[in-house]
Design an enzyme around this catalytic site. Structure first.
Site, PDB file in Angstrom:
ATOM      1  N   THR A 125       0.832  -1.212   0.000  1.00 37.43           N
ATOM      2  CA  THR A 125       0.000   0.000   0.000  1.00 37.43           C
ATOM      3  C   THR A 125       0.867   1.262   0.000  1.00 37.43           C
ATOM      4  OG1 THR A 125      -0.243   0.075   2.409  1.00 37.43           O
ATOM      5  CG2 THR A 125      -1.916  -1.155   1.180  1.00 37.43           C
TER       6      THR A 125
ATOM      7  N   HIS B  13       8.380   3.646   8.786  1.00 35.85           N
ATOM      8  CA  HIS B  13       8.163   2.789   9.959  1.00 35.85           C
ATOM      9  C   HIS B  13       6.858   3.215  10.642  1.00 35.85           C
ATOM     10  CE1 HIS B  13       9.186   0.108  13.217  1.00 35.85           C
ATOM     11  NE2 HIS B  13       8.750   1.058  14.024  1.00 35.85           N
TER      12      HIS B  13
HETATM   13  C1  GAR Z   1       3.652  -0.644   6.720  1.00 37.85           C
HETATM   14  O1  GAR Z   1       2.872  -0.339   7.838  1.00 37.85           O
HETATM   15  C2  GAR Z   1       5.100  -0.250   6.968  1.00 37.85           C
HETATM   16  O2  GAR Z   1       5.233   0.920   7.713  1.00 37.85           O
HETATM   17  C3  GAR Z   1       5.588  -1.433   7.764  1.00 37.85           C
HETATM   18  O3  GAR Z   1       4.978  -2.551   7.157  1.00 37.85           O
HETATM   19  C4  GAR Z   1       3.760  -2.156   6.519  1.00 37.85           C
HETATM   20  C5  GAR Z   1       3.842  -2.538   5.068  1.00 37.85           C
HETATM   21  O4  GAR Z   1       2.632  -2.297   4.396  1.00 37.85           O
HETATM   22  N1  GAR Z   1       7.014  -1.503   7.770  1.00 37.85           N
HETATM   23  C6  GAR Z   1       7.715  -1.908   8.814  1.00 37.85           C
HETATM   24  O5  GAR Z   1       7.213  -2.311   9.843  1.00 37.85           O
HETATM   25  C7  GAR Z   1       9.220  -1.849   8.624  1.00 37.85           C
HETATM   26  N2  GAR Z   1       9.868  -1.890   9.912  1.00 37.85           N
HETATM   27  P1  GAR Z   1       2.542  -2.198   2.818  1.00 37.85           P
HETATM   28  O6  GAR Z   1       3.232  -3.406   2.221  1.00 37.85           O
HETATM   29  O7  GAR Z   1       1.071  -2.212   2.554  1.00 37.85           O
HETATM   30  O8  GAR Z   1       3.182  -0.910   2.397  1.00 37.85           O
END
Ligand code: GAR
Length: 213
Positions: A13, A110
């Site tokens: 996302t 993050h």
């Molecule tokens: C997001 O919330 C991002 O901030 C987090 O994983 C999710 C990925 O969502 N990242 C971490 O925790 C890194 N330490 P997405 O694949 O839908 O962008």
């Protein structure tokens, strides 16, 4: 035009937020030229393909350790002539070889207000579980440059998000994404691509001089 390579592992996302910003003309000075996934089944790859953005898979499973994985990733980034590397839900910790080669050119998003709920073991939904367990009233998101200290690099942007009494980790995750991550990440990428970020003594500074009204 800076070449932006986005690294993903899951739903993507945040990648979508970058693509949408690009299509609105808001990634000034940069272009997403490649999306690299650590998993062949990441939905993020589909999002890139729909928008005709080239994709590559460097599967984490095929490498015995982080060092050999980082070497393969480093080669891929070199082949893509990456000017900026964006970690958008990328779930592998990079080793120092790659971090040093791209010093102050790797940006991570993050899902908390660093230095709370960050570091080893704090990723994805776990971050929101820990925030709810601790009972904080505010959480949020942070976009920062990546250094060898996990989640310890210079902070570029942060935004606070309210925690509600009836939140579950999933509900809180969604609110943090909608109200903070999807806004901050494209903004930080755009600032980088316009050469408006500098780093001194571990702190990132934004050049506000060019802000258009
Ligand atoms: C997001 O919330 C991002 O901030 C987090 O994983 C999710 C990925 O969502 N990242 C971490 O925790 C890194 N330490 P997405 O694949 O839908 O962008």
């Amino acid at each position: 035009m800076k070449k932006i390579v986005v690294l993903v592992s899951g739903g993507g996302t945040n990648l979508q937020a970058l693509i949408d910003a690009q299509e609105r003309g808001e990634l000034r000075g940069g272009k997403i030229t490649c999306v690299i996934s650590s998993r062949a089944d990441a939905y993020a790859l589909k999002r890139a393909k729909v928008h005709d953005i080239p994709t590559r898979v460097v599967p984490r499973k095929q490498y015995p350790d982080n060092a050999s994985y980082s070497k393969a990733l480093h080669e891929a980034l070199f082949e893509e002539y990456a000017d900026l590397v964006v970690l958008a839900g990328f779930m592998t910790i990079l080793d120092k070889r790659i971090i040093q080669a791209y010093k102050n050119r790797i940006i991570n998003v993050h899902p908390s207000l660093i230095p709370s709920f960050c570091g080893d073991g704090f990723y994805g939904l776990h971050v929101h579980e820990k925030a709810l367990e601790r009972g904080v009233k505010l959480t949020g998101a942070t976009v920062h440059f990546v250094t060898e200290v996990c989640d310890g690099g210079p902070i570029i942007l942060q935004k606070a998000v309210e925690v509600r009494n009836d939140d579950t980790p999933e509900i809180l995750q969604k609110r943090v994404m909608e109200e903070a991550e999807w806004e901050l990440l494209p903004e930080a990428v755009s600032l980088f691509c316009e050469d408006r970020l500098t780093v001194h003594d571990g702190r990132a500074y934004i050049d506000h001089k060019e802000v258009s009204k």
